[in-house]
Scaffold this active site. Structure first.
Site, mmCIF file in Angstrom:
data_model
loop_
_atom_site.group_PDB
_atom_site.id
_atom_site.type_symbol
_atom_site.label_atom_id
_atom_site.label_comp_id
_atom_site.label_asym_id
_atom_site.label_seq_id
_atom_site.Cartn_x
_atom_site.Cartn_y
_atom_site.Cartn_z
ATOM 1 N N ASP A 1 0.180 5.128 1.037
ATOM 2 C CA ASP A 1 -0.102 5.959 2.083
ATOM 3 C C ASP A 1 0.120 5.310 3.734
ATOM 4 O O ASP A 1 -0.563 4.503 3.719
ATOM 5 C CB ASP A 1 -1.658 6.699 1.959
ATOM 6 C CG ASP A 1 -1.870 7.495 0.687
ATOM 7 O OD1 ASP A 1 -1.081 8.394 0.316
ATOM 8 O OD2 ASP A 1 -2.983 7.381 0.184
ATOM 9 N N GLY B 1 -7.426 3.627 3.649
ATOM 10 C CA GLY B 1 -7.484 2.767 2.735
ATOM 11 C C GLY B 1 -8.631 2.592 1.524
ATOM 12 O O GLY B 1 -8.572 1.948 0.851
ATOM 13 N N ARG C 1 -12.049 7.950 -1.720
ATOM 14 C CA ARG C 1 -12.519 9.252 -1.165
ATOM 15 C C ARG C 1 -14.025 8.984 -1.005
ATOM 16 O O ARG C 1 -14.689 9.472 0.028
ATOM 17 C CB ARG C 1 -12.245 10.572 -2.015
ATOM 18 C CG ARG C 1 -10.880 10.903 -2.205
ATOM 19 C CD ARG C 1 -10.521 12.258 -2.616
ATOM 20 N NE ARG C 1 -11.288 12.280 -3.942
ATOM 21 C CZ ARG C 1 -10.587 12.090 -5.113
ATOM 22 N NH1 ARG C 1 -9.616 11.637 -4.865
ATOM 23 N NH2 ARG C 1 -11.295 12.265 -6.134
ATOM 24 N N ASP D 1 -1.430 -0.648 6.215
ATOM 25 C CA ASP D 1 -1.477 0.009 7.413
ATOM 26 C C ASP D 1 -2.917 0.178 7.786
ATOM 27 O O ASP D 1 -3.330 0.518 8.991
ATOM 28 C CB ASP D 1 -0.874 1.318 7.493
ATOM 29 C CG ASP D 1 -1.316 2.359 6.553
ATOM 30 O OD1 ASP D 1 -1.747 2.013 5.377
ATOM 31 O OD2 ASP D 1 -1.607 3.406 6.951
ATOM 32 N N SER E 1 -5.815 6.087 -3.954
ATOM 33 C CA SER E 1 -5.700 7.344 -4.346
ATOM 34 C C SER E 1 -5.059 7.584 -5.668
ATOM 35 O O SER E 1 -4.236 6.790 -6.272
ATOM 36 C CB SER E 1 -4.625 8.172 -3.203
ATOM 37 O OG SER E 1 -4.341 9.153 -3.686
ATOM 38 N N ASP F 1 0.885 -1.286 -0.056
ATOM 39 C CA ASP F 1 0.131 -0.102 -0.049
ATOM 40 C C ASP F 1 0.919 1.365 -0.025
ATOM 41 O O ASP F 1 2.026 1.316 0.375
ATOM 42 C CB ASP F 1 -0.662 -0.010 1.262
ATOM 43 C CG ASP F 1 -1.843 1.205 1.265
ATOM 44 O OD1 ASP F 1 -2.356 1.617 0.318
ATOM 45 O OD2 ASP F 1 -1.685 1.860 2.342
#
Length: 259
Positions: A31, A79, A82, A206, A148, A29
């Site tokens: 971010d 995760g 938006r 995360d 994202s 992942d």
């Protein structure tokens, strides 16, 4: 995508923790795992959600508290895309939001995040870079994945885009019609591009939705990264599907990792 440095697999896997020595691919992942951008996302969400709650307070006074950039972020938006994140948080506050409202809040967050990203940039985590380079030296293919649309820009700005063989971001997910986390579509597309089956690959995440996606996808190993290091954040990651949890991915290089 990678900068072509010839790997040296013979003996190079000894630089990896035992849990990673037999894997065929690793999907990271972005971010909060590769780049220190989760905090920028959380800050942007806080401004967007707090503005909405102030202008449209929920009927229940107990639901009017400000967005918590720690707990609320992890529970509802981390995760996710938006739109999914905005819808999940508003629903958690008892707000029956229309698609138009969800889109407006998500667009406000997008504007705020973009402004902060362009102004300040982001850094990569040294422990992650160490692990990615060890995997590259061992000849293990690596992919970055993110809900994202900014993932490529984040990796480029952090100077690590060239360490990965593939990138599947929010733009690609939309183009291919991939379901968002906790569905495993994003990770399965990433590992497909690396040419390895999920059952012989690793997901590193995360977010709660992300480790759940890794578990649903049938990956051989799901690594949870506990950046928050809260009282129960590691336990939450384990409950949602992580096999092991580390606070820094440098722990997965030889000498300090769980097996």
């Amino acid at each position: 995508m990678t900068d072509d440095i010839t790997p040296h697999p013979d003996g190079a896997r000894e630089a990896l923790a035992p849990a990673l020595r037999d894997v065929r691919a690793v999907v990271f992942d972005t971010d909060g795992v590769i780049t220190d951008s989760a905090r920028v996302h959380a800050a942007a969400w806080k401004v967007a959600f707090d503005g909405y709650l102030h202008a449209h307070p929920p009927d229940d006074p107990g639901q009017r508290r400000p967005f918590d950039a720690g707990d609320d972020y992890l529970r509802h938006v981390d995760g996710k895309s938006r739109l999914d994140g905005a819808a999940a948080f508003l629903a958690a506050r008892g707000i029956d939001a229309s698609d138009e409202t969800v889109r407006a809040v998500a667009e406000d967050k997008e504007r705020l995040f973009t402004e902060r990203l362009r102004e300040h940039g982001v850094d990569s985590y040294p422990g992650t870079v160490r692990l990615v380079k060890a995997l590259r030296a061992a000849g293990v293919p690596r992919a970055a994945a993110s809900a994202s649309r900014h993932a490529g820009e984040l990796l480029e700005r952090a100077g690590v885009l060239g360490l990965f063989d593939a990138l599947v971001d929010g733009g690609e997910a939309a183009r291919l019609g991939l379901a968002g986390k906790p569905e495993p579509d994003l990770f399965l597309e990433a590992v497909r591009r690396l040419g390895a089956p999920a059952g012989q690959a690793v997901v590193v995440e995360d977010a709660l939705a992300g480790v759940e996606a890794g578990r649903r996808g049938g990956f051989a190993l799901v690594v949870g990264v506990d950046r928050a290091a809260g009282a129960d954040t590691g336990a939450r990651l384990l409950r949602h599907g992580a096999d092991i949890v580390v606070r820094d991915l440098g722990e997965l290089c030889a000498g300090g990792a769980p097996t």
